[in-house]
Design an enzyme around this catalytic site. Structure first.
Site, PDB file in Angstrom:
ATOM      1  N   ARG A 278      74.570  27.950  70.105  1.00 26.16           N
ATOM      2  CA  ARG A 278      75.928  28.579  70.205  1.00 26.16           C
ATOM      3  C   ARG A 278      76.330  29.138  68.890  1.00 26.16           C
ATOM      4  NH1 ARG A 278      77.286  24.949  74.456  1.00 26.16           N
ATOM      5  NH2 ARG A 278      76.382  25.870  76.372  1.00 26.16           N
TER       6      ARG A 278
ATOM      7  N   LYS B 144      76.011  42.774  62.042  1.00 22.25           N
ATOM      8  CA  LYS B 144      75.308  43.219  63.138  1.00 22.25           C
ATOM      9  C   LYS B 144      74.210  42.739  63.238  1.00 22.25           C
ATOM     10  CE  LYS B 144      77.137  47.857  64.479  1.00 22.25           C
ATOM     11  NZ  LYS B 144      76.743  49.420  64.501  1.00 22.25           N
TER      12      LYS B 144
ATOM     13  N   GLU C 124      70.421  55.425  53.663  1.00 21.13           N
ATOM     14  CA  GLU C 124      71.725  54.689  54.032  1.00 21.13           C
ATOM     15  C   GLU C 124      72.775  54.914  52.977  1.00 21.13           C
ATOM     16  OE1 GLU C 124      72.311  53.466  57.106  1.00 21.13           O
ATOM     17  OE2 GLU C 124      70.419  52.746  57.820  1.00 21.13           O
TER      18      GLU C 124
ATOM     19  N   LYS D 233      81.514  49.666  52.897  1.00 20.95           N
ATOM     20  CA  LYS D 233      80.905  49.089  54.460  1.00 20.95           C
ATOM     21  C   LYS D 233      81.931  47.973  54.389  1.00 20.95           C
ATOM     22  CE  LYS D 233      77.913  47.522  57.476  1.00 20.95           C
ATOM     23  NZ  LYS D 233      76.611  47.476  57.894  1.00 20.95           N
TER      24      LYS D 233
ATOM     25  N   GLU E  16      83.279  47.670  65.905  1.00 24.70           N
ATOM     26  CA  GLU E  16      83.144  49.104  66.278  1.00 24.70           C
ATOM     27  C   GLU E  16      83.631  49.506  67.370  1.00 24.70           C
ATOM     28  OE1 GLU E  16      78.840  50.005  65.300  1.00 24.70           O
ATOM     29  OE2 GLU E  16      78.887  51.245  67.186  1.00 24.70           O
TER      30      GLU E  16
ATOM     31  N   ARG F  70      84.311  52.074  62.731  1.00 25.60           N
ATOM     32  CA  ARG F  70      82.761  51.789  62.166  1.00 25.60           C
ATOM     33  C   ARG F  70      81.715  52.611  62.918  1.00 25.60           C
ATOM     34  NH1 ARG F  70      80.408  45.718  61.941  1.00 25.60           N
ATOM     35  NH2 ARG F  70      78.329  46.014  60.981  1.00 25.60           N
TER      36      ARG F  70
ATOM     37  N   ASN G 256      77.149  55.134  61.907  1.00 32.34           N
ATOM     38  CA  ASN G 256      76.034  55.442  62.606  1.00 32.34           C
ATOM     39  C   ASN G 256      75.528  56.968  62.579  1.00 32.34           C
ATOM     40  OD1 ASN G 256      75.679  52.833  63.775  1.00 32.34           O
ATOM     41  ND2 ASN G 256      77.487  53.421  65.182  1.00 32.34           N
TER      42      ASN G 256
ATOM     43  N   HIS H  98      72.032  58.067  63.099  1.00 32.75           N
ATOM     44  CA  HIS H  98      71.459  57.276  63.699  1.00 32.75           C
ATOM     45  C   HIS H  98      70.898  57.313  65.041  1.00 32.75           C
ATOM     46  CE1 HIS H  98      72.368  55.004  60.089  1.00 32.75           C
ATOM     47  NE2 HIS H  98      71.933  53.785  60.453  1.00 32.75           N
TER      48      HIS H  98
ATOM     49  N   HIS I 208      67.293  56.756  65.762  1.00 30.97           N
ATOM     50  CA  HIS I 208      66.590  55.789  66.555  1.00 30.97           C
ATOM     51  C   HIS I 208      65.735  56.571  67.436  1.00 30.97           C
ATOM     52  CE1 HIS I 208      70.085  52.733  65.955  1.00 30.97           C
ATOM     53  NE2 HIS I 208      69.174  52.746  65.182  1.00 30.97           N
TER      54      HIS I 208
ATOM     55  N   HIS J 256      63.059  53.172  59.833  1.00 31.27           N
ATOM     56  CA  HIS J 256      64.398  53.437  59.966  1.00 31.27           C
ATOM     57  C   HIS J 256      65.011  54.340  58.770  1.00 31.27           C
ATOM     58  CE1 HIS J 256      68.548  52.444  61.356  1.00 31.27           C
ATOM     59  NE2 HIS J 256      68.834  52.307  60.203  1.00 31.27           N
TER      60      HIS J 256
HETATM   61  P1  NAD Z   1      62.066  45.887  56.268  1.00 32.62           P
HETATM   62  O1  NAD Z   1      62.987  44.557  56.454  1.00 32.62           O
HETATM   63  O2  NAD Z   1      60.807  45.905  57.393  1.00 32.62           O
HETATM   64  O3  NAD Z   1      61.431  45.934  54.927  1.00 32.62           O
HETATM   65  C1  NAD Z   1      60.494  46.945  54.618  1.00 32.62           C
HETATM   66  C2  NAD Z   1      59.170  46.573  53.941  1.00 32.62           C
HETATM   67  O4  NAD Z   1      59.407  46.101  52.684  1.00 32.62           O
HETATM   68  C3  NAD Z   1      58.630  45.227  54.706  1.00 32.62           C
HETATM   69  O5  NAD Z   1      57.052  45.566  54.849  1.00 32.62           O
HETATM   70  C4  NAD Z   1      58.825  44.228  53.896  1.00 32.62           C
HETATM   71  O6  NAD Z   1      57.817  43.077  53.866  1.00 32.62           O
HETATM   72  C5  NAD Z   1      58.768  44.740  52.401  1.00 32.62           C
HETATM   73  N1  NAD Z   1      59.724  44.085  51.475  1.00 32.62           N
HETATM   74  C6  NAD Z   1      60.727  43.829  51.549  1.00 32.62           C
HETATM   75  N2  NAD Z   1      61.487  43.517  50.316  1.00 32.62           N
HETATM   76  C7  NAD Z   1      60.607  43.638  49.380  1.00 32.62           C
HETATM   77  C8  NAD Z   1      60.297  43.313  47.853  1.00 32.62           C
HETATM   78  N3  NAD Z   1      61.390  43.037  47.303  1.00 32.62           N
HETATM   79  N4  NAD Z   1      59.282  43.496  47.373  1.00 32.62           N
HETATM   80  C9  NAD Z   1      58.118  44.089  48.208  1.00 32.62           C
HETATM   81  N5  NAD Z   1      58.263  44.345  49.523  1.00 32.62           N
HETATM   82  C10 NAD Z   1      59.245  44.218  50.036  1.00 32.62           C
HETATM   83  O7  NAD Z   1      62.822  47.043  56.305  1.00 32.62           O
HETATM   84  P2  NAD Z   1      64.260  47.473  55.666  1.00 32.62           P
HETATM   85  O8  NAD Z   1      64.096  49.124  55.828  1.00 32.62           O
HETATM   86  O9  NAD Z   1      64.939  46.725  54.861  1.00 32.62           O
HETATM   87  O10 NAD Z   1      65.243  47.348  57.325  1.00 32.62           O
HETATM   88  C11 NAD Z   1      65.034  47.947  58.388  1.00 32.62           C
HETATM   89  C12 NAD Z   1      65.868  47.409  59.524  1.00 32.62           C
HETATM   90  O11 NAD Z   1      67.092  47.175  59.466  1.00 32.62           O
HETATM   91  C13 NAD Z   1      65.461  48.100  60.760  1.00 32.62           C
HETATM   92  O12 NAD Z   1      65.244  47.270  61.772  1.00 32.62           O
HETATM   93  C14 NAD Z   1      66.981  48.747  60.995  1.00 32.62           C
HETATM   94  O13 NAD Z   1      67.225  48.618  62.607  1.00 32.62           O
HETATM   95  C15 NAD Z   1      67.786  47.328  60.296  1.00 32.62           C
HETATM   96  N6  NAD Z   1      69.210  47.792  60.059  1.00 32.62           N
HETATM   97  C16 NAD Z   1      70.190  46.964  60.448  1.00 32.62           C
HETATM   98  C17 NAD Z   1      71.499  47.225  59.980  1.00 32.62           C
HETATM   99  C18 NAD Z   1      72.560  46.541  60.680  1.00 32.62           C
HETATM  100  O14 NAD Z   1      73.923  46.774  60.134  1.00 32.62           O
HETATM  101  N7  NAD Z   1      72.282  45.206  60.932  1.00 32.62           N
HETATM  102  C19 NAD Z   1      71.784  48.497  59.421  1.00 32.62           C
HETATM  103  C20 NAD Z   1      70.724  49.282  58.928  1.00 32.62           C
HETATM  104  C21 NAD Z   1      69.555  49.013  59.437  1.00 32.62           C
HETATM  105  N1  GLY Z   2      74.611  49.912  60.397  1.00 29.12           N
HETATM  106  C1  GLY Z   2      76.003  50.078  60.782  1.00 29.12           C
HETATM  107  C2  GLY Z   2      76.721  49.185  61.007  1.00 29.12           C
HETATM  108  O1  GLY Z   2      76.707  48.320  60.398  1.00 29.12           O
HETATM  109  O2  GLY Z   2      77.649  49.275  61.746  1.00 29.12           O
END
Ligand code: NAD
Ligand code: GLY
Length: 351
Positions: A120, A142, A184, A220, A230, A234, A238, A241, A245, A257
């Site tokens: 939890r 998130k 972003e 942010k 949200e 907030r 998006n 997005h 998506h 993404h």
């Molecule tokens: P990711 O985590 O897949 O990383 C991209 C690639 O880079 C991976 O292959 C990873 O192994 C590699 N990598 C990471 N750091 C590295 C480094 N320093 N050196 C070499 N390689 C490295 O992708 P991302 O673009 O970081 O994140 C995308 C995800 O984030 C999606 O799932 C998306 O939905 C999510 N997201 C979430 C939020 C939120 O608010 N929670 C906001 C935006 C995106």
């Molecule tokens: N990435 C969108 C949010 O955090 O609300």
């Protein structure tokens, strides 16, 4: 090192700087008493930085175990989520222990969701290693995994206790992954900060990366402080997005993404103008910035395919969809569109 303080349901600091990864253990010790730590990472990131983070924590007195998932979006899965929970239970991880997410948004979202539900709720720290995770996903709480029906459909709002963004880790990031994070960054300029948008038009992101990350985190932070769950503002975060998506879904997650959001922002900008939601056409603002940062601006899917894929979007109510569209230069607004008009909106946005 710069510190941006978030004051949401939890207060925490986002540390932004360069070359402090070996000090992470010491820094965590300032906010968390000695305990067991589960580092969750992907294979690429762990092989680059895992041992350093682990050693830093052990040198500070923490007892560390690790769980490494394959890199890539597919790892935000129910299977990995369950395996990590079982791993934690087998290793007798307790509610007073700590999770550390070391990696990009995939690892951050997965770890955050594990932390929000295991026993939890257990504390977690974000150590983002991509541009996207530093400017967006590591801040604001998130967390999510993907369902077959769509992205991020299972998750929770759950804030970390600290974020450590060491820009030195970006040196090993493939150029394409660096660029994906820029989508972003451009989003923040378009939705809420005209001065920052002008900065992005006139300057190179890579040469100003620490400033850019700090500014995005501040924007942010301000939004999250005002609307953590949200209910309203907030939703601006998006921008691009909903269609983004849908693009990810149509591509079976082979379009990243960041790239999908870049295309989604173009379609939302153009579509909004064409159907009269925006008074001005800001396509000529967003297109050159995306192109300058080597981001895609179009895709091969049809408007009908994207429309069908967007119907499971979280921003949909029974008969309307919330869309984020430009209102002025550097300012977006939230609009509701009848779901039956969405295909036309997308079609107009693609022409
Ligand atoms: P990711 O985590 O897949 O990383 C991209 C690639 O880079 C991976 O292959 C990873 O192994 C590699 N990598 C990471 N750091 C590295 C480094 N320093 N050196 C070499 N390689 C490295 O992708 P991302 O673009 O970081 O994140 C995308 C995800 O984030 C999606 O799932 C998306 O939905 C999510 N997201 C979430 C939020 C939120 O608010 N929670 C906001 C935006 C995106
Ligand atoms: N990435 C969108 C949010 O955090 O609300």
């Amino acid at each position: 090192m710069e510190i941006v303080k978030v004051s949401a349901s939890k207060e925490y600091n986002v540390h932004i700087g360069s070359g402090f990864l070996d000090l992470v253990g010491e820094k965590i010790k300032e906010i968390k008493r000695l305990c067991r730590v589960v580092i969750i990472s992907d294979d690429t990131v762990y092989s680059l930085y895992g041992e350093r983070v682990s050693k830093s924590l052990e040198d500070s007195g923490y007892n560390v175990v690790k769980f490494v998932v394959p890199h890539g979006e597919d790892s935000k899965s129910f299977e990995n989520y369950e395996s990590i929970l079982e791993f934690c239970a087998e290793n007798s991880i307790t509610r007073t222990d700590l999770f550390v997410a070391l990696g990009g948004g995939v690892v951050g979202d997965l770890t955050g969701f594990v932390a929000s539900t295991y026993l939890r709720g257990v504390d977690f720290v974000q150590i983002p290693t991509t541009v996207l995770s530093m400017v967006d996903s590591s801040v604001g709480g998130k967390t999510a995994i993907n369902l077959k029906a769509g992205k991020n459909l299972c998750g929770a709002f759950y804030q970390p206790i600290a974020v450590f963004a060491d820009c030195e880790t970006l040196k090993t990031l493939p150029e394409e992954t660096f660029n994906e994070g820029c989508a972003e960054i451009i989003k923040y300029g378009m939705i809420l900060d005209k001065d920052f948008l002008t900065f992005l038009q006139d300057n190179d992101i890579r040469n100003n990366i620490e400033y850019v990350i700090k500014r995005c985190v501040e924007i942010k932070r301000d939004v999250v402080n005002r609307d953590e769950f949200e209910k309203g503002e907030r939703k601006l975060l998006n921008f691009g997005h909903t269609i983004g998506h849908a693009i990810e879904k149509c591509s079976n997650l082979t379009i990243s993404h960041g790239n999908a959001v870049a295309i989604g922002m173009v379609i939302a900008t153009k579509g909004a103008y064409e159907i009269g939601m925006s008074d001005e056409d800001f396509t000529d603002v967003i297109l050159p910035i995306l192109e300058k940062n080597n981001l895609p601006t179009a895709c091969d899917f049809s408007a009908e395919e994207l429309y069908k894929a967007s119907l499971s979007d979280k921003k949909r109510s029974l008969d309307t969809m919330s869309l984020i569209v430009p209102e002025e230069y550097g300012l977006c607004k939230i609009m509701k569109l009848p779901v039956e008009d969405l295909q036309n909106f997308i079609e107009k946005g693609m022409n």
